[in-house]
Design an enzyme around this catalytic site. Structure first.
Site, PDB file in Angstrom:
ATOM      1  N   ASP A 136      87.922  10.566  25.572  1.00 35.56           N
ATOM      2  CA  ASP A 136      88.082  10.252  24.140  1.00 35.56           C
ATOM      3  C   ASP A 136      87.436  11.243  23.172  1.00 35.56           C
ATOM      4  O   ASP A 136      86.861  10.836  22.154  1.00 35.56           O
ATOM      5  CB  ASP A 136      87.547   8.842  23.852  1.00 35.56           C
ATOM      6  CG  ASP A 136      88.286   7.749  24.615  1.00 35.56           C
ATOM      7  OD1 ASP A 136      89.215   8.079  25.379  1.00 35.56           O
ATOM      8  OD2 ASP A 136      87.933   6.569  24.460  1.00 35.56           O
ATOM      9  N   GLU A 175      91.745   7.072  23.319  1.00 36.80           N
ATOM     10  CA  GLU A 175      91.838   5.649  22.975  1.00 36.80           C
ATOM     11  C   GLU A 175      92.750   5.535  21.757  1.00 36.80           C
ATOM     12  O   GLU A 175      92.442   6.069  20.688  1.00 36.80           O
ATOM     13  CB  GLU A 175      90.448   5.065  22.650  1.00 36.80           C
ATOM     14  CG  GLU A 175      90.514   3.573  22.311  1.00 36.80           C
ATOM     15  CD  GLU A 175      89.137   2.975  21.988  1.00 36.80           C
ATOM     16  OE1 GLU A 175      88.115   3.633  22.215  1.00 36.80           O
ATOM     17  OE2 GLU A 175      89.129   1.826  21.488  1.00 36.80           O
ATOM     18  N   LYS A 183      95.082   5.344  26.263  1.00 37.91           N
ATOM     19  CA  LYS A 183      94.586   4.063  26.781  1.00 37.91           C
ATOM     20  C   LYS A 183      94.306   3.105  25.626  1.00 37.91           C
ATOM     21  O   LYS A 183      93.717   3.501  24.625  1.00 37.91           O
ATOM     22  CB  LYS A 183      93.322   4.286  27.617  1.00 37.91           C
ATOM     23  CG  LYS A 183      92.141   4.865  26.849  1.00 37.91           C
ATOM     24  CD  LYS A 183      90.984   5.109  27.804  1.00 37.91           C
ATOM     25  CE  LYS A 183      89.730   5.619  27.132  1.00 37.91           C
ATOM     26  NZ  LYS A 183      89.108   4.716  26.177  1.00 37.91           N
ATOM     27  N   LYS A 223      88.789   0.236  26.246  1.00 37.81           N
ATOM     28  CA  LYS A 223      87.621   1.101  26.339  1.00 37.81           C
ATOM     29  C   LYS A 223      87.613   1.776  27.706  1.00 37.81           C
ATOM     30  O   LYS A 223      87.298   2.954  27.823  1.00 37.81           O
ATOM     31  CB  LYS A 223      86.330   0.299  26.129  1.00 37.81           C
ATOM     32  CG  LYS A 223      86.258  -0.437  24.782  1.00 37.81           C
ATOM     33  CD  LYS A 223      86.433   0.479  23.595  1.00 37.81           C
ATOM     34  CE  LYS A 223      86.291  -0.259  22.273  1.00 37.81           C
ATOM     35  NZ  LYS A 223      86.768   0.557  21.127  1.00 37.81           N
ATOM     36  N   THR A 263      82.124   7.307  23.798  1.00 38.01           N
ATOM     37  CA  THR A 263      80.680   7.315  23.658  1.00 38.01           C
ATOM     38  C   THR A 263      80.071   6.837  24.977  1.00 38.01           C
ATOM     39  O   THR A 263      80.698   6.070  25.703  1.00 38.01           O
ATOM     40  CB  THR A 263      80.192   6.389  22.513  1.00 38.01           C
ATOM     41  OG1 THR A 263      80.597   5.037  22.775  1.00 38.01           O
ATOM     42  CG2 THR A 263      80.755   6.825  21.174  1.00 38.01           C
ATOM     43  N   CYS A 311      83.053   3.759  25.982  1.00 38.07           N
ATOM     44  CA  CYS A 311      84.196   4.121  26.836  1.00 38.07           C
ATOM     45  C   CYS A 311      83.799   4.876  28.100  1.00 38.07           C
ATOM     46  O   CYS A 311      84.455   4.729  29.140  1.00 38.07           O
ATOM     47  CB  CYS A 311      85.221   4.910  26.025  1.00 38.07           C
ATOM     48  SG  CYS A 311      86.017   3.859  24.795  1.00 38.07           S
TER      49      CYS A 311
HETATM   50  N1  TIU Z   1      85.694   5.959  23.032  1.00 37.42           N
HETATM   51  C1  TIU Z   1      84.843   5.015  22.664  1.00 37.42           C
HETATM   52  O1  TIU Z   1      83.702   4.981  23.093  1.00 37.42           O
HETATM   53  N2  TIU Z   1      85.305   4.089  21.750  1.00 37.42           N
HETATM   54  C2  TIU Z   1      84.504   3.423  20.861  1.00 37.42           C
HETATM   55  O2  TIU Z   1      84.969   2.606  20.094  1.00 37.42           O
HETATM   56  N3  TIU Z   1      83.186   3.745  20.898  1.00 37.42           N
HETATM   57  C3  TIU Z   1      82.219   3.325  20.029  1.00 37.42           C
HETATM   58  O3  TIU Z   1      81.045   3.609  20.300  1.00 37.42           O
HETATM   59  N4  TIU Z   1      82.541   2.653  18.939  1.00 37.42           N
END
Ligand code: TIU
Length: 233
Positions: free
Chosen positions: A36, A84, A141, A144, A170, A174
Site C-alpha cells: 500500500d 488498498e 485489495k 487491510k 502502515t 495493513c
Molecule cells: N494500508 C493501510 O495500512 N491502511 C490504513 O488504513 N492504515 C492506517 O493506518 N489508517
C-alpha cells in the site's frame, strides 16, 4: 551485517541477521511484498491525512523501499505490490468500514487526489518513486489484509513462494494484518523494519515487538541492508 560465506547452508538458505534470531532466506522461494505505498497514504490530501494523521513517517521510508525494490529486481525475484482501494460504486466497501470514525473525507468522497481510496483515481496509485515495472504483480485489495478477497495465495502457490519479505504502510494496520494472514497460511514472514512506517512511531515499534515475540510468533524483522546482503553471499 553480512554473514560469513561459510554460514550458507547446502539448501541455498542464507542467514539474515534478524529479530528474534537469524532468518534463513532462500532466494529461490522468496518474494518481496510492498504493502500500500499509495499516494492516498503517503501524500498530502490523501486518505491517511484526511484521517488526521501525520504523513511524514510514511514519506521517509520511500527511498528505503526503493532500495529493496532495486535489490529484488537485480536478483530477479518475484515482486508484489498491493493497493488498498475500492470499486467506484463502493460495492466492496462495507458501510462498517466507510463509516468508521470522523474523518474529514470518507472513502469514495472527492478529495485533492481524486475520490478517496477508489481504484482508478490518482490517490489509489502507487507513489511515482516506487512505481511497479513490467512483470511485477499488483494486487488491488478491499481489506487491510492482502489475502482477503484477492488471488494472492494462488499466485504465491503457483510460483512456489514460501517466504515473504514485507515492506510498506502502515506497520500495525495493513502490514501487520497481511503478515498475520500469511503466517497462518504457512509462509515465513520477514519484515524489513526500516522499510515500513506508521503514522504513530510507537505503534510501529509495538507491532514489531509483538510479531517477533515468543520466538517469531508471527515473523522476523531485519534491516534492509542485511536482507539485501544475503543476495551477495
Ligand atoms: N494500508 C493501510 O495500512 N491502511 C490504513 O488504513 N492504515 C492506517 O493506518 N489508517
Amino acid at each position: 551485517m553480512s554473514m560469513p560465506q561459510a554460514a550458507r547452508t547446502d539448501t541455498g538458505q542464507r542467514p539474515v541477521q534478524a529479530t528474534p534470531f537469524p532468518f534463513l532466506l532462500d532466494p529461490s522461494s522468496a518474494a518481496l511484498i510492498v504493502i500500500d505505498m499509495q499516494r492516498d497514504f503517503v501524500e498530502a490530501g490523501g486518505f491517511g491525512e484526511t484521517l488526521g494523521n501525520d504523513i511524514t513517517p510514511c514519506q521517509a521510508i520511500v527511498p528505503i523501499v526503493r532500495q529493496l525494490l532495486k535489490g529484488f529486481r537485480a536478483a530477479k525475484l518475484t515482486i508484489i505490490h498491493t493497493r488498498e482501494c475500492h470499486q467506484p460504486d463502493l460495492s466492496d466497501c462495507p458501510p462498517a468500514k466507510r463509516n468508521r470514525g470522523t474523518p474529514s473525507l470518507r472513502i469514495g468522497d472527492h478529495g485533492p487526489l481524486g475520490r478517496i481510496l477508489i481504484d482508478g483515481e490518482p490517490g489509489a496509485e502507487i507513489v511515482p518513486d516506487l512505481e511497479p515495472i513490467a512483470g511485477e504483480i499488483v494486487i488491488a485489495k478491499p481489506g487491510k489484509g492482502a489475502f482477503y478477497a484477492t488471488d494472492l495465495q494462488q499466485i504465491l502457490q503457483q510460483r512456489a513462494i514460501t517466504q515473504l519479505v514485507f515492506a510498506g504502510v502502515t506497520t500495525e494496520v495493513c502490514v501487520q494484518t497481511t503478515m498475520r494472514e500469511a503466517n497462518d497460511r504457512g509462509f515465513e514472514c520477514l519484515l524489513a523494519q526500516d522499510a515500513t512506517a506508521s503514522y504513530f512511531p510507537h505503534f510501529k515499534q509495538s507491532a514489531i515487538t509483538m510479531m517477533t515475540a515468543q520466538g517469531a510468533i508471527v515473523g522476523w524483522a531485519a534491516d534492509t541492508a542485511d536482507i539485501l546482503a544475503a543476495f551477495h553471499e
